[in-house]
Design a protein around this motif. Structure first.
Motif, PDB file in Angstrom:
ATOM      1  N   LEU A 207       0.817  -1.214   0.000  1.00  0.00           N
ATOM      2  CA  LEU A 207       0.000   0.000   0.000  1.00  0.00           C
ATOM      3  C   LEU A 207       0.848   1.259   0.000  1.00  0.00           C
ATOM      4  O   LEU A 207       0.591   2.200  -0.752  1.00  0.00           O
ATOM      5  CB  LEU A 207      -0.933  -0.020   1.213  1.00  0.00           C
ATOM      6  N   ASP A 208       1.893   1.306   0.834  1.00  0.00           N
ATOM      7  CA  ASP A 208       2.741   2.502   0.909  1.00  0.00           C
ATOM      8  C   ASP A 208       3.474   2.749  -0.400  1.00  0.00           C
ATOM      9  O   ASP A 208       3.797   3.887  -0.737  1.00  0.00           O
ATOM     10  CB  ASP A 208       3.759   2.353   2.043  1.00  0.00           C
ATOM     11  N   LYS A 209       3.760   1.677  -1.130  1.00  0.00           N
ATOM     12  CA  LYS A 209       4.544   1.797  -2.360  1.00  0.00           C
ATOM     13  C   LYS A 209       3.679   2.179  -3.559  1.00  0.00           C
ATOM     14  O   LYS A 209       4.056   3.037  -4.365  1.00  0.00           O
ATOM     15  CB  LYS A 209       5.261   0.473  -2.623  1.00  0.00           C
ATOM     16  N   VAL A 212      -3.605   3.058  -3.011  1.00  0.00           N
ATOM     17  CA  VAL A 212      -4.828   2.250  -3.041  1.00  0.00           C
ATOM     18  C   VAL A 212      -5.109   1.723  -4.447  1.00  0.00           C
ATOM     19  O   VAL A 212      -5.484   0.556  -4.619  1.00  0.00           O
ATOM     20  CB  VAL A 212      -6.027   3.076  -2.523  1.00  0.00           C
ATOM     21  N   GLU A 213      -4.917   2.548  -5.467  1.00  0.00           N
ATOM     22  CA  GLU A 213      -5.222   2.108  -6.833  1.00  0.00           C
ATOM     23  C   GLU A 213      -4.294   0.980  -7.289  1.00  0.00           C
ATOM     24  O   GLU A 213      -4.715   0.042  -7.964  1.00  0.00           O
ATOM     25  CB  GLU A 213      -5.134   3.291  -7.806  1.00  0.00           C
ATOM     26  N   GLY A 214      -3.010   1.077  -6.912  1.00  0.00           N
ATOM     27  CA  GLY A 214      -2.076   0.015  -7.263  1.00  0.00           C
ATOM     28  C   GLY A 214      -2.418  -1.284  -6.564  1.00  0.00           C
ATOM     29  O   GLY A 214      -2.360  -2.370  -7.166  1.00  0.00           O
ATOM     30  N   VAL A 215      -2.797  -1.191  -5.281  1.00  0.00           N
ATOM     31  CA  VAL A 215      -3.194  -2.386  -4.540  1.00  0.00           C
ATOM     32  C   VAL A 215      -4.470  -2.979  -5.131  1.00  0.00           C
ATOM     33  O   VAL A 215      -4.619  -4.208  -5.221  1.00  0.00           O
ATOM     34  CB  VAL A 215      -3.394  -2.053  -3.042  1.00  0.00           C
ATOM     35  N   PRO A 246     -12.010  -0.836   1.827  1.00  0.00           N
ATOM     36  CA  PRO A 246     -12.301   0.145   2.887  1.00  0.00           C
ATOM     37  C   PRO A 246     -11.410   0.015   4.119  1.00  0.00           C
ATOM     38  O   PRO A 246     -11.259   0.973   4.876  1.00  0.00           O
ATOM     39  CB  PRO A 246     -13.764  -0.159   3.237  1.00  0.00           C
ATOM     40  N   LEU A 247     -10.815  -1.161   4.331  1.00  0.00           N
ATOM     41  CA  LEU A 247      -9.917  -1.323   5.469  1.00  0.00           C
ATOM     42  C   LEU A 247      -8.611  -0.569   5.271  1.00  0.00           C
ATOM     43  O   LEU A 247      -7.877  -0.315   6.228  1.00  0.00           O
ATOM     44  CB  LEU A 247      -9.603  -2.805   5.685  1.00  0.00           C
ATOM     45  N   LEU A 248      -8.297  -0.230   4.015  1.00  0.00           N
ATOM     46  CA  LEU A 248      -6.996   0.351   3.693  1.00  0.00           C
ATOM     47  C   LEU A 248      -7.045   1.845   3.490  1.00  0.00           C
ATOM     48  O   LEU A 248      -6.046   2.541   3.660  1.00  0.00           O
ATOM     49  CB  LEU A 248      -6.437  -0.300   2.423  1.00  0.00           C
ATOM     50  N   GLU A 249      -8.195   2.366   3.062  1.00  0.00           N
ATOM     51  CA  GLU A 249      -8.275   3.775   2.707  1.00  0.00           C
ATOM     52  C   GLU A 249      -8.170   4.645   3.955  1.00  0.00           C
ATOM     53  O   GLU A 249      -8.680   4.290   5.018  1.00  0.00           O
ATOM     54  CB  GLU A 249      -9.592   4.047   1.971  1.00  0.00           C
ATOM     55  N   PRO A 250      -7.508   5.809   3.836  1.00  0.00           N
ATOM     56  CA  PRO A 250      -7.341   6.684   5.003  1.00  0.00           C
ATOM     57  C   PRO A 250      -8.685   7.067   5.603  1.00  0.00           C
ATOM     58  O   PRO A 250      -9.677   7.197   4.906  1.00  0.00           O
ATOM     59  CB  PRO A 250      -6.629   7.918   4.418  1.00  0.00           C
ATOM     60  N   MET A 251      -8.715   7.234   6.908  1.00  0.00           N
ATOM     61  CA  MET A 251      -9.954   7.622   7.578  1.00  0.00           C
ATOM     62  C   MET A 251     -10.417   8.972   7.055  1.00  0.00           C
ATOM     63  O   MET A 251      -9.694   9.953   7.071  1.00  0.00           O
ATOM     64  CB  MET A 251      -9.721   7.707   9.079  1.00  0.00           C
ATOM     65  N   ALA A 252     -11.654   9.028   6.588  1.00  0.00           N
ATOM     66  CA  ALA A 252     -12.226  10.285   6.127  1.00  0.00           C
ATOM     67  C   ALA A 252     -13.229  10.816   7.145  1.00  0.00           C
ATOM     68  O   ALA A 252     -13.883  11.815   6.928  1.00  0.00           O
ATOM     69  CB  ALA A 252     -12.920  10.073   4.779  1.00  0.00           C
ATOM     70  N   ILE A 339      -2.435   2.903  16.403  1.00  0.00           N
ATOM     71  CA  ILE A 339      -3.144   1.865  15.674  1.00  0.00           C
ATOM     72  C   ILE A 339      -3.331   2.314  14.231  1.00  0.00           C
ATOM     73  O   ILE A 339      -3.717   3.455  13.982  1.00  0.00           O
ATOM     74  CB  ILE A 339      -4.514   1.576  16.318  1.00  0.00           C
ATOM     75  N   ASP A 340      -3.055   1.416  13.281  1.00  0.00           N
ATOM     76  CA  ASP A 340      -3.189   1.741  11.860  1.00  0.00           C
ATOM     77  C   ASP A 340      -3.695   0.503  11.117  1.00  0.00           C
ATOM     78  O   ASP A 340      -2.969  -0.479  10.962  1.00  0.00           O
ATOM     79  CB  ASP A 340      -1.841   2.179  11.295  1.00  0.00           C
ATOM     80  N   PRO A 341      -4.946   0.519  10.637  1.00  0.00           N
ATOM     81  CA  PRO A 341      -5.533  -0.656   9.991  1.00  0.00           C
ATOM     82  C   PRO A 341      -4.850  -1.082   8.696  1.00  0.00           C
ATOM     83  O   PRO A 341      -5.097  -2.186   8.213  1.00  0.00           O
ATOM     84  CB  PRO A 341      -6.980  -0.222   9.705  1.00  0.00           C
ATOM     85  N   SER A 342      -3.983  -0.251   8.124  1.00  0.00           N
ATOM     86  CA  SER A 342      -3.343  -0.611   6.853  1.00  0.00           C
ATOM     87  C   SER A 342      -2.117  -1.494   7.035  1.00  0.00           C
ATOM     88  O   SER A 342      -1.575  -2.015   6.064  1.00  0.00           O
ATOM     89  CB  SER A 342      -2.951   0.657   6.082  1.00  0.00           C
ATOM     90  N   VAL A 343      -1.636  -1.675   8.280  1.00  0.00           N
ATOM     91  CA  VAL A 343      -0.463  -2.536   8.518  1.00  0.00           C
ATOM     92  C   VAL A 343      -0.887  -3.989   8.374  1.00  0.00           C
ATOM     93  O   VAL A 343      -1.828  -4.440   9.036  1.00  0.00           O
ATOM     94  CB  VAL A 343       0.130  -2.301   9.920  1.00  0.00           C
ATOM     95  N   VAL A 344      -0.181  -4.740   7.510  1.00  0.00           N
ATOM     96  CA  VAL A 344      -0.565  -6.120   7.226  1.00  0.00           C
ATOM     97  C   VAL A 344       0.584  -7.079   7.469  1.00  0.00           C
ATOM     98  O   VAL A 344       0.442  -8.093   8.137  1.00  0.00           O
ATOM     99  CB  VAL A 344      -1.069  -6.254   5.767  1.00  0.00           C
ATOM    100  N   ARG A 345       1.778  -6.772   6.960  1.00  0.00           N
ATOM    101  CA  ARG A 345       2.918  -7.679   6.882  1.00  0.00           C
ATOM    102  C   ARG A 345       2.632  -8.746   5.837  1.00  0.00           C
ATOM    103  O   ARG A 345       1.545  -9.274   5.760  1.00  0.00           O
ATOM    104  CB  ARG A 345       3.280  -8.319   8.213  1.00  0.00           C
ATOM    105  N   GLY A 346       3.636  -9.086   5.031  1.00  0.00           N
ATOM    106  CA  GLY A 346       3.409  -9.901   3.849  1.00  0.00           C
ATOM    107  C   GLY A 346       3.601 -11.387   4.008  1.00  0.00           C
ATOM    108  O   GLY A 346       3.529 -12.105   3.017  1.00  0.00           O
TER     109      GLY A 346
END
Length: 436
Positions: A207-209, A212-215, A246-252, A339-346
């Motif tokens: 996601l950081d690289k 959202v569109e790339g993911v 929706p789990l990845l997109e920044p909180m709006a 806390i950050d919902p976008s952290v996954v680890r591969g």
């Protein structure tokens, strides 16, 4: 015809792709940094251990492919007794084997650290190497998430001991049970879907690289990079992707304005909800703009999962609540750990809380662009890895620091005494537990 013997051709001196030599200055700078990290770990009660670079391939974990020659992602060779061995992919799987093999001689909880080279048989490129050093710390035999909170606090202490100022780093925390629960809800539960789940995890980990569109492309059919290389996607359909994204997109949603309490600004009084990210209230202090409180982030995550609630998701939210309370009561707060919902680890083997250490200051990349430095390490809970050898539950958690990448960051901050000229930072993020 000449009788003169042909002169033998000179060998061309060249490095294998994805590998590199190290100068005296680099070696000394690494030793200086590693000594400081060791001091922090030992202050927390950790002891060193060392495992070999080679392991039997089947011991490295189910994230490796099943094939006649298991060399996708790892460097493998066949021993004279026809058993496959591989250069270690990370330092975690070898530790699991070590603990299982010596279980009767180890006192739990087993608190250990180790540094060493790991190897990835992947396409090399800017900032992506096939050999690099990691520095790990792990606790085996402690089931409670208070140990995960302790690991995050130790990561924060390590960053500050190395001279990285508060505000220039953050430890981001999530729980893999959230995503596991979501994947189960969209039909990807069970062992038969393990490979597809792993592809999803690795896609989200970028996601950081790629944003959202790339993911989104990687979750679907796949993505073509600037060089024309195509990465096959996870093959999710549109409905499945719309559930995961929706789990990845920044909180709006709404943020809290707050008055700072205390010298370090880590404790805040949470006022009444007034505004959104787009229009922050005037009362919000400059030092905390854009940051959600841990509590609000968990609440936001709970809201996003409201239509998918299952046992795994409920467990994850409860564990994140517990971690947040421990971190807050210990005085670490949202500026250092959040806390950050976008952290996954591969990697597939994570089973609970996961975390990443991210440097938030700007650097210049290979294109001359100003970018955030990004991740220098991470890890999480892997309760099933030792259990594969034992046939009984053995909880474990730990994290890994990418030594070379962190050293590059310290050079840019002027925190190491290396004498060579610092080149532009290569900020390519690697998969899984690599030196991110």
């Amino acid at each position: 015809m000449s009788d003169k013997k042909k002169k033998p051709q000179k060998l061309k001196a060249r490095l294998p792709r994805g590998f590199g030599d190290r100068s005296a200055a680099d070696i000394r700078a690494t030793e200086e940094m590693v000594a400081k990290i060791k001091a922090v770990y030992e202050n927390y009660g950790f002891d060193p251990v060392e495992t070999p670079m080679f392991e039997y391939t089947d011991a490295l974990g189910k994230f490796l492919p099943d094939s006649d020659r298991p060399n996708e992602g790892v460097f493998s060779l066949q021993d004279d007794d026809d058993q496959w061995m591989s250069l270690r992919y990370d330092l975690t799987a070898p530790l699991a084997r070590h603990v299982a093999e010596n279980f009767n001689d180890i006192q739990l909880p087993y608190r250990t650290y180790r540094a060493g080279y790991v190897f990835r048989n992947e396409k090399p490129g800017p900032g992506r190497f096939r050999q690099f050093m990691q520095f790990d710390a792990d606790v085996v035999g402690a089931p409670g998430v208070q140990t995960d909170a302790e690991m995050c606090m130790m990561m924060a202490d390590t960053m500050e001991t190395l001279g990285i100022a508060r505000g220039d780093y953050v430890i981001r925390v999530n729980n893999r049970k959230v995503l596991d629960g979501v994947l189960e809800a969209i039909g990807l539960g069970g062992e038969e879907n393990a490979a597809q789940r792993l592809t999803v995890l690795r896609a989200i980990d970028k996601l950081d690289k790629f944003g959202v569109e790339g993911v989104k492309l990687l979750l679907g059919e796949g993505r073509k990079d600037e060089s024309g290389d195509f990465t096959k996607g996870a093959g999710l359909d549109a409905d499945q992707i719309s559930t995961v994204l929706p789990l990845l997109e920044p909180m709006a949603g709404a943020v809290f304005f707050r008055d700072e309490v205390g010298v370090d600004g880590d404790e805040f009084w949470f006022g009444e909800m007034r505004a959104t990210f787009d229009e922050p209230p005037k009362q919000q202090r400059t030092g905390v703009e854009g940051w959600l409180s841990n509590y609000k982030t968990i609440e936001g995550l709970r809201d996003r999962c409201r239509n998918l609630r299952n046992e795994k998701i409920d467990q994850a939210l409860a564990e994140l609540d517990h971690i947040e309370k421990i971190i807050t009561s210990a005085g670490y707060g949202t500026k250092r750990i959040r806390i950050d919902p976008s952290v996954v680890r591969g990697l597939e083997y994570y089973t609970g809380p996961v975390y990443e250490a991210e440097l938030t200051f700007d650097v210049t990349n290979e294109k001359g662009e100003k970018v955030v430095f990004g991740s220098v390490g991470g890890g999480g809970r892997y309760d099933g890895l030792v259990s594969r050898f034992m046939g009984q539950p053995v909880p474990a958690t730990g994290f890994s620091i990418g030594v070379s990448r962190l050293m590059t960051a310290l050079k840019n901050l002027g925190k190491l005494g290396a004498t060579e000229i610092i080149e532009p930072v290569l900020v390519t993020v690697m998969d899984g537990d690599a030196e991110a």
